[in-house]
Design a protein around this motif. Structure first.
Motif, PDB file in Angstrom:
ATOM      1  N   GLU A  38       0.830  -1.211   0.000  1.00  9.73           N
ATOM      2  CA  GLU A  38       0.000   0.000   0.000  1.00  9.73           C
ATOM      3  C   GLU A  38       0.863   1.260   0.000  1.00  9.73           C
ATOM      4  O   GLU A  38       0.584   2.224  -0.724  1.00  9.73           O
ATOM      5  N   ARG A  85       1.623   0.580   9.672  1.00 11.69           N
ATOM      6  CA  ARG A  85       0.593  -0.424   9.391  1.00 11.69           C
ATOM      7  C   ARG A  85      -0.783   0.134   9.729  1.00 11.69           C
ATOM      8  O   ARG A  85      -0.955   0.875  10.692  1.00 11.69           O
ATOM      9  N   SER A  86      -1.743  -0.238   8.934  1.00 12.20           N
ATOM     10  CA  SER A  86      -3.102   0.260   9.123  1.00 12.20           C
ATOM     11  C   SER A  86      -3.683  -0.248  10.434  1.00 12.20           C
ATOM     12  O   SER A  86      -3.497  -1.403  10.816  1.00 12.20           O
ATOM     13  N   THR A  87      -4.385   0.628  11.130  1.00 13.76           N
ATOM     14  CA  THR A  87      -5.095   0.238  12.347  1.00 13.76           C
ATOM     15  C   THR A  87      -6.596   0.129  12.093  1.00 13.76           C
ATOM     16  O   THR A  87      -7.371  -0.118  13.008  1.00 13.76           O
ATOM     17  N   ALA A  88      -6.996   0.323  10.835  1.00 12.51           N
ATOM     18  CA  ALA A  88      -8.414   0.243  10.484  1.00 12.51           C
ATOM     19  C   ALA A  88      -8.909  -1.199  10.558  1.00 12.51           C
ATOM     20  O   ALA A  88      -8.165  -2.140  10.258  1.00 12.51           O
ATOM     21  N   GLN A  89     -10.161  -1.364  10.970  1.00 14.14           N
ATOM     22  CA  GLN A  89     -10.754  -2.696  11.018  1.00 14.14           C
ATOM     23  C   GLN A  89     -10.978  -3.193   9.594  1.00 14.14           C
ATOM     24  O   GLN A  89     -11.613  -2.500   8.783  1.00 14.14           O
ATOM     25  N   PRO A  90     -10.463  -4.364   9.236  1.00 17.67           N
ATOM     26  CA  PRO A  90     -10.650  -4.851   7.870  1.00 17.67           C
ATOM     27  C   PRO A  90     -12.100  -5.233   7.595  1.00 17.67           C
ATOM     28  O   PRO A  90     -12.865  -5.535   8.523  1.00 17.67           O
ATOM     29  N   LYS A  91     -12.466  -5.219   6.323  1.00 16.31           N
ATOM     30  CA  LYS A  91     -13.779  -5.732   5.941  1.00 16.31           C
ATOM     31  C   LYS A  91     -13.886  -7.199   6.343  1.00 16.31           C
ATOM     32  O   LYS A  91     -12.913  -7.946   6.259  1.00 16.31           O
ATOM     33  N   GLU A 211      -8.421  -8.671   4.121  1.00  8.77           N
ATOM     34  CA  GLU A 211      -9.795  -8.703   4.620  1.00  8.77           C
ATOM     35  C   GLU A 211     -10.067 -10.040   5.317  1.00  8.77           C
ATOM     36  O   GLU A 211      -9.193 -10.915   5.369  1.00  8.77           O
TER      37      GLU A 211
END
Length: 242
Positions: A38, A85-91, A211
């Motif tokens: 990414e 690194r992303s801390t967003a909740q994955p789909k 995901e």
């Protein structure tokens, strides 16, 4: 992110480089690969043509007339220096599966080899949250980490020349959610009508790397209805709250 990240750079001919972050299947290493992929896209480095993230590395196709490998490696180290690194909740996707019978011809054998019932195999297989580690082998094939090792088996000694699109299977420590008809040495537990790859659909790939997938056992009587909907371009898989 702690200590500096020091990947290995492996030349793949004169137009590609593999950036390797580890040597084993590991969720942390895979998360690093996806974060790097990414970040590399965001960096928009001239000469980077395409990237292919895997379990433990990222293959990067280069235009050698625009950037050489030494220049690319220097730019990569710069990208890694600022990597977050992303801390967003994955789909998370709920994927319907018809288990056993003609849809999962190895289910009974897997159960017998573990000394449990077919229903118990289904329970253990569907009672998991899987992480999509990579898409590979063929378009849309979801390689899944998080498989229940109590039902794991080595791959078949006699691979099949052809297995159906939508096959849901296990092999070694991994689980798989297939997309198109293909040869396979994995154990076929069931089948989903979900088309993870449809070249004429937007999006072309429904479920992506990073995901999550949970499998929902459904009765064989629903197959025709769900399969028609999927063939018409409907997702059939449902995005659910994590």
């Amino acid at each position: 992110m702690g200590a500096p990240i020091q990947p290995r750079f492996l030349a793949c001919g004169d137009t590609a480089v593999t950036v390797e972050f580890g040597t084993e299947i590991d969720d942390e290493v895979n998360a690093l690969c996806l974060a790097f992929d990414e970040a590399l896209a965001a960096a928009a480095i001239p000469g980077v043509v395409e990237t292919l993230p895997t379990y433990r590395s990222v293959l990067v196709h280069l235009d050698p007339l625009t950037i050489d490998t030494a220049g690319f490696e220097a730019r990569v180290l710069g990208v890694l220096g600022g990597l977050k690194r992303s801390t967003a909740q994955p789909k998370r996707w709920k994927v319907p599966v018809v288990y056993g019978g003609e849809f999962g011809i190895d289910l009974e054998d897997v159960a017998a080899r573990h000394g449990i019932t077919a229903n118990e195999v289904i329970r253990r297989h569907s009672d998991r949250i899987y992480r999509v580690a990579m898409l590979g082998f063929l378009p849309g094939f979801c390689y899944l980490s998080g498989a229940d090792q109590s039902i794991a088996l080595p791959r078949r000694t006699d691979p099949r020349v052809k297995t159906p699109a939508g096959t849901v299977s296990i092999g070694g420590v991994q689980a798989l959610f297939a997309s198109v008809e293909a040869p396979s040495g994995w154990h076929l537990l069931g089948r989903t009508p979900v088309r993870n790859f449809m070249p004429d659909r937007d999006p072309v790939f429904l479920v992506g790397a990073g995901e999550e997938v949970v499998f929902e056992p459904v009765d064989a009587s629903r197959w025709d209805e769900l399969d028609r909907a999927a063939a018409a371009g409907e997702p059939v898989a449902e995005e659910i709250a994590a």
